[in-house]
Write a protein that holds these residues in place. Structure first.
Motif, PDB file in Angstrom:
ATOM      1  N   LEU A   1       0.829  -1.203   0.000  1.00 37.12           N
ATOM      2  CA  LEU A   1       0.000   0.000   0.000  1.00 37.12           C
ATOM      3  C   LEU A   1       0.866   1.258   0.000  1.00 37.12           C
ATOM      4  O   LEU A   1       0.621   2.198  -0.762  1.00 37.12           O
ATOM      5  CB  LEU A   1      -0.913  -0.023   1.240  1.00 37.12           C
ATOM      6  CG  LEU A   1      -2.016   1.013   1.290  1.00 37.12           C
ATOM      7  CD1 LEU A   1      -2.933   0.894   0.094  1.00 37.12           C
ATOM      8  CD2 LEU A   1      -2.823   0.873   2.568  1.00 37.12           C
ATOM      9  N   VAL A   2       1.897   1.246   0.838  1.00 38.61           N
ATOM     10  CA  VAL A   2       2.796   2.404   0.922  1.00 38.61           C
ATOM     11  C   VAL A   2       3.589   2.550  -0.382  1.00 38.61           C
ATOM     12  O   VAL A   2       3.775   3.656  -0.890  1.00 38.61           O
ATOM     13  CB  VAL A   2       3.737   2.249   2.137  1.00 38.61           C
ATOM     14  CG1 VAL A   2       4.789   3.337   2.151  1.00 38.61           C
ATOM     15  CG2 VAL A   2       2.931   2.287   3.422  1.00 38.61           C
TER      16      VAL A   2
ATOM     17  N   PHE B   1       1.259   4.062  -2.971  1.00 41.14           N
ATOM     18  CA  PHE B   1       1.039   5.489  -2.718  1.00 41.14           C
ATOM     19  C   PHE B   1       2.224   6.294  -3.224  1.00 41.14           C
ATOM     20  O   PHE B   1       2.063   7.346  -3.819  1.00 41.14           O
ATOM     21  CB  PHE B   1       0.828   5.746  -1.218  1.00 41.14           C
ATOM     22  CG  PHE B   1      -0.610   5.828  -0.845  1.00 41.14           C
ATOM     23  CD1 PHE B   1      -1.398   4.698  -0.852  1.00 41.14           C
ATOM     24  CD2 PHE B   1      -1.188   7.039  -0.504  1.00 41.14           C
ATOM     25  CE1 PHE B   1      -2.736   4.759  -0.521  1.00 41.14           C
ATOM     26  CE2 PHE B   1      -2.526   7.117  -0.175  1.00 41.14           C
ATOM     27  CZ  PHE B   1      -3.301   5.978  -0.176  1.00 41.14           C
TER      28      PHE B   1
ATOM     29  N   TYR C   1       0.944   8.507  -6.147  1.00 46.46           N
ATOM     30  CA  TYR C   1       0.708   9.882  -5.728  1.00 46.46           C
ATOM     31  C   TYR C   1       2.012  10.666  -5.545  1.00 46.46           C
ATOM     32  O   TYR C   1       2.025  11.877  -5.695  1.00 46.46           O
ATOM     33  CB  TYR C   1      -0.083   9.914  -4.416  1.00 46.46           C
ATOM     34  CG  TYR C   1      -1.444   9.286  -4.524  1.00 46.46           C
ATOM     35  CD1 TYR C   1      -2.442   9.876  -5.302  1.00 46.46           C
ATOM     36  CD2 TYR C   1      -1.744   8.102  -3.865  1.00 46.46           C
ATOM     37  CE1 TYR C   1      -3.700   9.302  -5.411  1.00 46.46           C
ATOM     38  CE2 TYR C   1      -2.997   7.515  -3.963  1.00 46.46           C
ATOM     39  CZ  TYR C   1      -3.964   8.117  -4.739  1.00 46.46           C
ATOM     40  OH  TYR C   1      -5.196   7.551  -4.849  1.00 46.46           O
TER      41      TYR C   1
ATOM     42  N   SER D   1      -5.516  -6.968  -3.682  1.00 46.00           N
ATOM     43  CA  SER D   1      -6.686  -6.332  -3.066  1.00 46.00           C
ATOM     44  C   SER D   1      -6.439  -4.873  -2.689  1.00 46.00           C
ATOM     45  O   SER D   1      -7.398  -4.136  -2.506  1.00 46.00           O
ATOM     46  CB  SER D   1      -7.126  -7.125  -1.838  1.00 46.00           C
ATOM     47  OG  SER D   1      -6.092  -7.178  -0.900  1.00 46.00           O
ATOM     48  N   VAL D   2      -5.176  -4.449  -2.588  1.00 45.00           N
ATOM     49  CA  VAL D   2      -4.956  -3.043  -2.216  1.00 45.00           C
ATOM     50  C   VAL D   2      -4.941  -2.111  -3.433  1.00 45.00           C
ATOM     51  O   VAL D   2      -4.838  -0.900  -3.272  1.00 45.00           O
ATOM     52  CB  VAL D   2      -3.673  -2.822  -1.378  1.00 45.00           C
ATOM     53  CG1 VAL D   2      -3.641  -3.758  -0.198  1.00 45.00           C
ATOM     54  CG2 VAL D   2      -2.437  -2.981  -2.207  1.00 45.00           C
TER      55      VAL D   2
ATOM     56  N   SER E   1      -7.293  -1.067  -5.032  1.00 43.77           N
ATOM     57  CA  SER E   1      -8.399  -0.109  -4.972  1.00 43.77           C
ATOM     58  C   SER E   1      -7.929   1.234  -4.401  1.00 43.77           C
ATOM     59  O   SER E   1      -8.532   2.262  -4.696  1.00 43.77           O
ATOM     60  CB  SER E   1      -9.541  -0.660  -4.151  1.00 43.77           C
ATOM     61  OG  SER E   1      -9.099  -1.022  -2.871  1.00 43.77           O
ATOM     62  N   ALA E   2      -6.841   1.225  -3.630  1.00 41.34           N
ATOM     63  CA  ALA E   2      -6.348   2.463  -3.028  1.00 41.34           C
ATOM     64  C   ALA E   2      -5.848   3.451  -4.072  1.00 41.34           C
ATOM     65  O   ALA E   2      -5.814   4.652  -3.827  1.00 41.34           O
ATOM     66  CB  ALA E   2      -5.227   2.160  -2.037  1.00 41.34           C
TER      67      ALA E   2
ATOM     68  N   MET F   1     -12.113  -5.162  -4.896  1.00 42.94           N
ATOM     69  CA  MET F   1     -12.360  -4.428  -3.654  1.00 42.94           C
ATOM     70  C   MET F   1     -13.054  -3.102  -3.944  1.00 42.94           C
ATOM     71  O   MET F   1     -13.990  -2.720  -3.263  1.00 42.94           O
ATOM     72  CB  MET F   1     -11.041  -4.114  -2.939  1.00 42.94           C
ATOM     73  CG  MET F   1     -10.302  -5.239  -2.326  1.00 42.94           C
ATOM     74  SD  MET F   1     -11.229  -6.230  -1.169  1.00 42.94           S
ATOM     75  CE  MET F   1     -11.690  -5.109   0.076  1.00 42.94           C
TER      76      MET F   1
ATOM     77  N   LYS G   1     -16.684  -2.015  -2.553  1.00 42.15           N
ATOM     78  CA  LYS G   1     -16.851  -0.832  -1.711  1.00 42.15           C
ATOM     79  C   LYS G   1     -17.799   0.174  -2.365  1.00 42.15           C
ATOM     80  O   LYS G   1     -18.656   0.758  -1.709  1.00 42.15           O
ATOM     81  CB  LYS G   1     -15.479  -0.192  -1.464  1.00 42.15           C
ATOM     82  CG  LYS G   1     -15.485   0.751  -0.284  1.00 42.15           C
ATOM     83  CD  LYS G   1     -14.101   1.271   0.041  1.00 42.15           C
ATOM     84  CE  LYS G   1     -14.200   2.181   1.250  1.00 42.15           C
ATOM     85  NZ  LYS G   1     -12.906   2.713   1.666  1.00 42.15           N
TER      86      LYS G   1
END
Lengths: 222, 220
Positions: free
Chosen positions: B67-68, B71, B75, B160-161, B163-164, B171, B175
């Motif tokens: 996830l990190v 990001f 981003y 699954s991450v 979606s972030a 996911m 959501k």
């Protein structure tokens, strides 16, 4: 590059506190997982018992379902289906402990099973009773195999708790986003610096722990 | 409590998300195996400089969550002038994360081949290249298969991450639908079923290959 944003005001402290939230959740879940995993693992080491079957099912669920899916089921699903209104923190601890317990139990079980029968037989023939056999012969060997692997579980837990931002807990990534948003006009390119620092913060949290695990594994080999 | 007609109407939406997740996931996995193989060779042959770079890369990506990493890639990098679409980002992120795990797995696979095998090959007149391709590689691959499958399952779960970074994966779809229509139970059931479809076959194939490849362990 955006690093200067973190030096302004209390931004760096906020970021560290965000990391603290994630670490607190992982430490709580690790403690629960290790305690519950020790008990479950010992029970599951009795082959062909009910415990073993329950453990297998538990482990398969955890192995197949991504932790984020479990998190969604507990956080969104339980409130609808069972009327449980868990806070995000409680849901996170529940899910990570459920996952960690299965992993820990598997480690305990395979460590116990890997001790050859000759060890039990030799202690018997030396006149040890079962309690002494466990205390002086089996547990020290199991411990040596178990400790490095359970330390490794801690780093996996720390990494996994980053998922909690997806159910709305304000941890380090969310705090980072807030800092970027708040400084949108002064430093439009803050994202690079902030996310690079978060990346390094996670590394700083996990690397020493995984080094320790590797060191102990090497030290206690054979 | 559960409505079959809702499930039926959600099915095509989930199927589309499933396809996207599977495609990006598997491209990422192939990339991770390629990165892992190259890095494992670099470590195995102890190439100067490159080996240090690889070791830093492996430690950096093994000790941070996907996830990190995503990001940072999605981003963070655009502020430094590197812009990638969410899909490319997903593939690159998964490839880099998986690459670090595959490196460790494949390197330890290469190192399990005992020294006696090399000495025997030399005494039979094999060249260095022949030794590596005909003796070391086949054994290392068959030893690493179980761990590689475990890595693949781990990576499929990690998708699954996605979606972030607003990739419309399973996911994200779940959501989104929960937020729009509040049919939580139906959405979650479909989510679980599609993840089972994605991961269970790999787990079965992995077990089957593991049983077969056990026969190919020589020496000892």
């Amino acid at each position: 590059m955006g690093f200067e944003v973190l030096l302004k005001g209390k931004n760096m402290i906020r970021l560290l506190m965000g990391l603290g939230v994630a670490l607190k959740l992982s430490i709580l879940s690790v403690v629960i997982s290790i305690l519950a995993g020790l008990v479950t693992g010992m029970l599951a080491s009795f082959k062909k018992s009910v415990f073993y079957i329950v453990f297998r099912v538990h482990l398969e669920i955890v192995r197949i379902m991504p932790q984020l899916v479990l998190l969604f089921i507990v956080y969104f699903g339980f409130s609808k289906a069972a009327g449980w209104n868990l806070t995000a923190e409680a849901a996170a601890i529940l899910v990570f402990s459920f996952w960690g317990t299965a992993e820990m139990a598997d480690l305990v079980r395979s460590a116990l099973v890997s001790i050859p029968a000759s060890q039990y037989e030799s202690s018997r023939s030396l006149g040890f009773n079962s309690l002494q056999t466990y205390l002086y012969v089996i547990l020290p060997q199991v411990g040596r195999r178990l400790v490095p692997l359970s330390i490794n579980l801690i780093t996996r837990m720390i990494k996994t708790t980053s998922l909690v931002m997806m159910i709305g807990i304000v941890e380090v990534l969310k705090t980072g986003q807030q800092i970027i948003e708040a400084n949108r006009y002064q430093s439009p390119n803050a994202a690079f610096g902030v996310f690079a620092v978060i990346f390094l913060l996670y590394f700083a949290a996990c690397y020493p722990v995984s080094r320790l695990s590797k060191y102990l594994e090497k030290k206690w080999e054979n | 409590m559960m409505d079959a007609s809702i499930i039926r109407s959600y099915l095509p939406i989930f199927a589309q998300a499933f396809t996207l997740t599977v495609i990006i996931g598997w491209i990422g996995i192939v990339l991770s195996i390629l990165i892992g193989m190259l890095s494992a060779f670099v470590l195995y042959f102890k190439l100067p400089v490159l080996a240090t770079v690889v070791r830093c890369y492996v430690e950096l990506f093994r000790n941070t969550p996907l996830l990190v990493q995503l990001f940072f890639l999605y981003y963070g990098l655009p502020s430094a002038g590197v812009r990638m679409s969410a899909q490319v980002c997903g593939v690159v992120g998964l490839g880099l994360l998986g690459g670090s795990y595959m490196t460790e797995t494949l390197r330890s696979g290469l190192e399990t081949v005992p020294l006696s095998q090399k000495e025997s090959a030399y005494s039979l007149g094999f060249s260095k290249a022949q030794l590596f391709v005909d003796i070391i590689l086949p054994q290392a691959v068959s030893v690493s298969v179980p761990a590689v499958t475990a890595n693949i399952i781990f990576l499929l779960k990690e998708t699954s991450v996605f979606s972030a970074i607003s990739l419309m994966d399973l996911m994200f779809t779940a959501k989104d639908l929960i937020g729009l229509y509040y049919n939580t139970t139906e959405s979650l059931i479909l989510l679980v079923l599609f993840y089972i479809c994605m991961i269970l076959p790999v787990s079965f194939v992995g077990n089957w290959i593991e049983k077969r490849s056990r026969r190919n362990i020589y020496g000892d």
